[in-house]
Design an enzyme around this catalytic site. Structure first.
Site, PDB file in Angstrom:
ATOM      1  N   THR A   7      37.010  39.065  42.172  1.00  0.00           N
ATOM      2  CA  THR A   7      36.446  39.868  41.083  1.00  0.00           C
ATOM      3  C   THR A   7      35.527  39.010  40.215  1.00  0.00           C
ATOM      4  OG1 THR A   7      38.356  41.331  41.100  1.00  0.00           O
ATOM      5  CG2 THR A   7      37.038  41.318  39.091  1.00  0.00           C
ATOM      6  N   ASN A  49      38.081  48.488  51.778  1.00  0.00           N
ATOM      7  CA  ASN A  49      39.492  48.136  51.599  1.00  0.00           C
ATOM      8  C   ASN A  49      40.419  49.332  51.820  1.00  0.00           C
ATOM      9  OD1 ASN A  49      38.039  48.785  49.070  1.00  0.00           O
ATOM     10  ND2 ASN A  49      40.076  48.765  48.158  1.00  0.00           N
ATOM     11  N   GLN A  71      37.290  41.845  52.453  1.00  0.00           N
ATOM     12  CA  GLN A  71      38.155  42.345  53.542  1.00  0.00           C
ATOM     13  C   GLN A  71      37.625  41.934  54.920  1.00  0.00           C
ATOM     14  OE1 GLN A  71      41.069  43.620  53.031  1.00  0.00           O
ATOM     15  NE2 GLN A  71      41.023  44.447  50.956  1.00  0.00           N
ATOM     16  N   GLY A 111      41.042  34.577  48.188  1.00  0.00           N
ATOM     17  CA  GLY A 111      42.122  33.851  48.862  1.00  0.00           C
ATOM     18  C   GLY A 111      43.255  34.732  49.320  1.00  0.00           C
ATOM     19  N   THR A 141      38.591  23.505  34.528  1.00  0.00           N
ATOM     20  CA  THR A 141      39.247  22.580  35.455  1.00  0.00           C
ATOM     21  C   THR A 141      39.690  23.341  36.697  1.00  0.00           C
ATOM     22  OG1 THR A 141      39.995  21.276  33.593  1.00  0.00           O
ATOM     23  CG2 THR A 141      41.162  20.929  35.674  1.00  0.00           C
ATOM     24  N   CYS A 182      45.932  49.984  42.520  1.00  0.00           N
ATOM     25  CA  CYS A 182      45.327  50.035  41.184  1.00  0.00           C
ATOM     26  C   CYS A 182      46.317  49.474  40.168  1.00  0.00           C
ATOM     27  CB  CYS A 182      44.830  51.429  40.838  1.00  0.00           C
ATOM     28  SG  CYS A 182      46.029  52.528  40.144  1.00  0.00           S
TER      29      CYS A 182
HETATM   30  N1  PLP Z   1      36.635  43.666  46.886  1.00  0.00           N
HETATM   31  C1  PLP Z   1      37.440  44.241  47.792  1.00  0.00           C
HETATM   32  C2  PLP Z   1      36.831  44.978  48.937  1.00  0.00           C
HETATM   33  C3  PLP Z   1      38.830  44.135  47.661  1.00  0.00           C
HETATM   34  O1  PLP Z   1      39.624  44.708  48.565  1.00  0.00           O
HETATM   35  C4  PLP Z   1      39.359  43.413  46.560  1.00  0.00           C
HETATM   36  C5  PLP Z   1      40.821  43.333  46.353  1.00  0.00           C
HETATM   37  O2  PLP Z   1      41.534  44.285  46.597  1.00  0.00           O
HETATM   38  C6  PLP Z   1      38.478  42.825  45.648  1.00  0.00           C
HETATM   39  C7  PLP Z   1      37.123  42.971  45.850  1.00  0.00           C
HETATM   40  C8  PLP Z   1      38.970  42.020  44.480  1.00  0.00           C
HETATM   41  O3  PLP Z   1      39.526  40.794  44.907  1.00  0.00           O
HETATM   42  P1  PLP Z   1      40.394  39.878  43.903  1.00  0.00           P
HETATM   43  O4  PLP Z   1      41.737  40.531  43.834  1.00  0.00           O
HETATM   44  O5  PLP Z   1      40.441  38.515  44.519  1.00  0.00           O
HETATM   45  O6  PLP Z   1      39.719  39.871  42.602  1.00  0.00           O
END
Ligand code: PLP
Length: 375
Positions: A73, A149, A177, A198, A235, A316
């Site tokens: 994100t 996703n 994904q 990760g 850091t 969610c």
């Molecule tokens: N983009 C997609 C397609 C995702 O499936 C997700 C997590 O579900 C994210 C972005 C966000 O990833 P993160 O949880 O590492 O912020």
């Protein structure tokens, strides 16, 4: 049926890989700050550099193109909000099937957001995208996902690259994904920026990366103390980064060894005849399906009581089952979308897991039918 504990929600978060766990635990015992020039600091720096090599290898990137972040994100927000400024974009183009991380970052950019629709098979409407590009007056920041996703639909990335790559517009890809499941070739392909995470490949949550080409050196969201070659202050979380690197080195082999596509095929073959599976060309680890009349909120509760963890779409933060914007964009009627369940498999999934799901779902179906007949 006895209670089991079976995890079928790998798209929400993948279980920790043993390799990532070992790297994490070993790194937690190291003392210091990776920016310190003494031996303790250098040991941590070495861990981060090694992890960078593994992420770069998995994503087909050069080491210097990898910027570690606290999540995908964050990487997405840096790419879109920072990228909009760096590239003097006049509008952000997204699809109707993006993760909230992309949709909200596009909103946060403060620029007009142009949303391209999905076709009924879940793929991005490329005719519409071509039209938006053809009619653009100014610079666009095009931000699209590679693998959905919720449905596992794989977007036609070669065609998207061919459409956007040769133009003056900027291309960002959310490959969260896709990483480890589809070969990525960041350095040699069109996207200017790509985000990865990760915890979708067996590392803990709390670490991600932005892959960024030199010309796309985006405005920093977090300038701070100049870490990550000045591209992301703070850091570095060396232990999480080390775990991410170890997961990147091990994930694909383990994922492929689990025979995930065959397990998904087994699951789909055992679905009730009236089940509707959503999405056309999909990655082999996701089945998003609905049986008309069997609400996902009821089914998920029943499955949870049996120890089976699945999802109704994206996880969610409220924990509530909400309507899926992805299925809506595919034209799935609301009443059917309310019955959609997402089963997503991964590196430690087994045929026994799949069979337990089939039996569990069947028992819920039978109970609902018996109650319907009694009423
Ligand atoms: N983009 C997609 C397609 C995702 O499936 C997700 C997590 O579900 C994210 C972005 C966000 O990833 P993160 O949880 O590492 O912020």
């Amino acid at each position: 049926m006895t209670r089991t504990a079976i995890y079928l929600d790998h798209n929400a978060a993948s279980p920790l890989l043993p390799e990532a766990r070992s790297a994490l635990v070993a790194a937690l015992d190291l003392v210091g700050n990776p920016s310190s020039v003494h031996g303790h600091g250098r040991a941590l720096r070495h861990l981060i550099d090694s992890a960078r090599v593994h992420i770069a290898r998995l994503a087909g990137a050069e080491r210097k193109q990898v910027v570690f972040t606290g999540s995908a994100t964050e990487a997405i927000t840096q790419a879109i909000v920072g990228g909009a400024k760096s590239f003097a974009a006049d509008a952000v183009v997204i699809s109707a099937g993006e993760h909230a991380a992309v949709g909200k970052a596009a909103e946060a950019s403060g620029l007009p957001v142009i949303t391209v629709g999905l076709l009924a098979d879940g793929s991005i409407d490329l005719d519409q995208l071509a039209q938006v590009i053809g009619e653009a007056q100014g610079n666009l920041l095009v931000a699209l996902h590679w693998v959905n996703n919720e449905t596992g639909v794989v977007q036609p990335m070669a065609r998207i690259n061919a459409l956007v790559g040769p133009t003056r517009h900027t291309l960002f890809v959310d490959a969260v994904q896709a990483l480890g499941k589809i070969p990525l070739d960041f350095a040699a392909s069109a996207p200017d920026m790509v985000a990865v995470s990760g915890h979708k490949i067996g590392a803990p949550a709390g670490v991600g990366a932005l892959l960024v080409k030199a010309h796309a050196d985006v405005v920093r969201l977090i300038p701070g103390g100049g870490q990550e070659q000045g591209r992301r202050g703070g850091t570095e979380a060396a232990a999480l980064i080390a775990a991410f690197g170890a997961a990147a080195a091990a994930f694909t082999e383990r994922y492929e060894a689990a025979g995930v596509a065959a397990l998904t095929a087994r699951l789909e073959a055992a679905l009730p005849a009236e089940a509707v599976v959503f999405g056309g060309e999909r990655l082999g680890n996701v089945t998003n399906f609905a049986v008309p009349g069997v609400k996902n909120s009821t089914a998920m509760m029943g499955l949870d009581l049996l120890g089976l963890s699945v999802s109704s779409g994206s996880a969610c933060s409220s924990g509530k089952v909400g309507p899926s914007h992805v299925l809506a964009a595919m034209g799935v009627p609301g009443a059917l979308a309310d019955c959609a369940l997402r089963v997503s498999l991964g590196w430690n999934s087994t045929a026994a897991d799949v069979d337990a799901f089939t039996a569990g779902y069947q028992s819920i179906l039978e109970r609902q039918r018996a109650q319907g007949q009694a009423a």
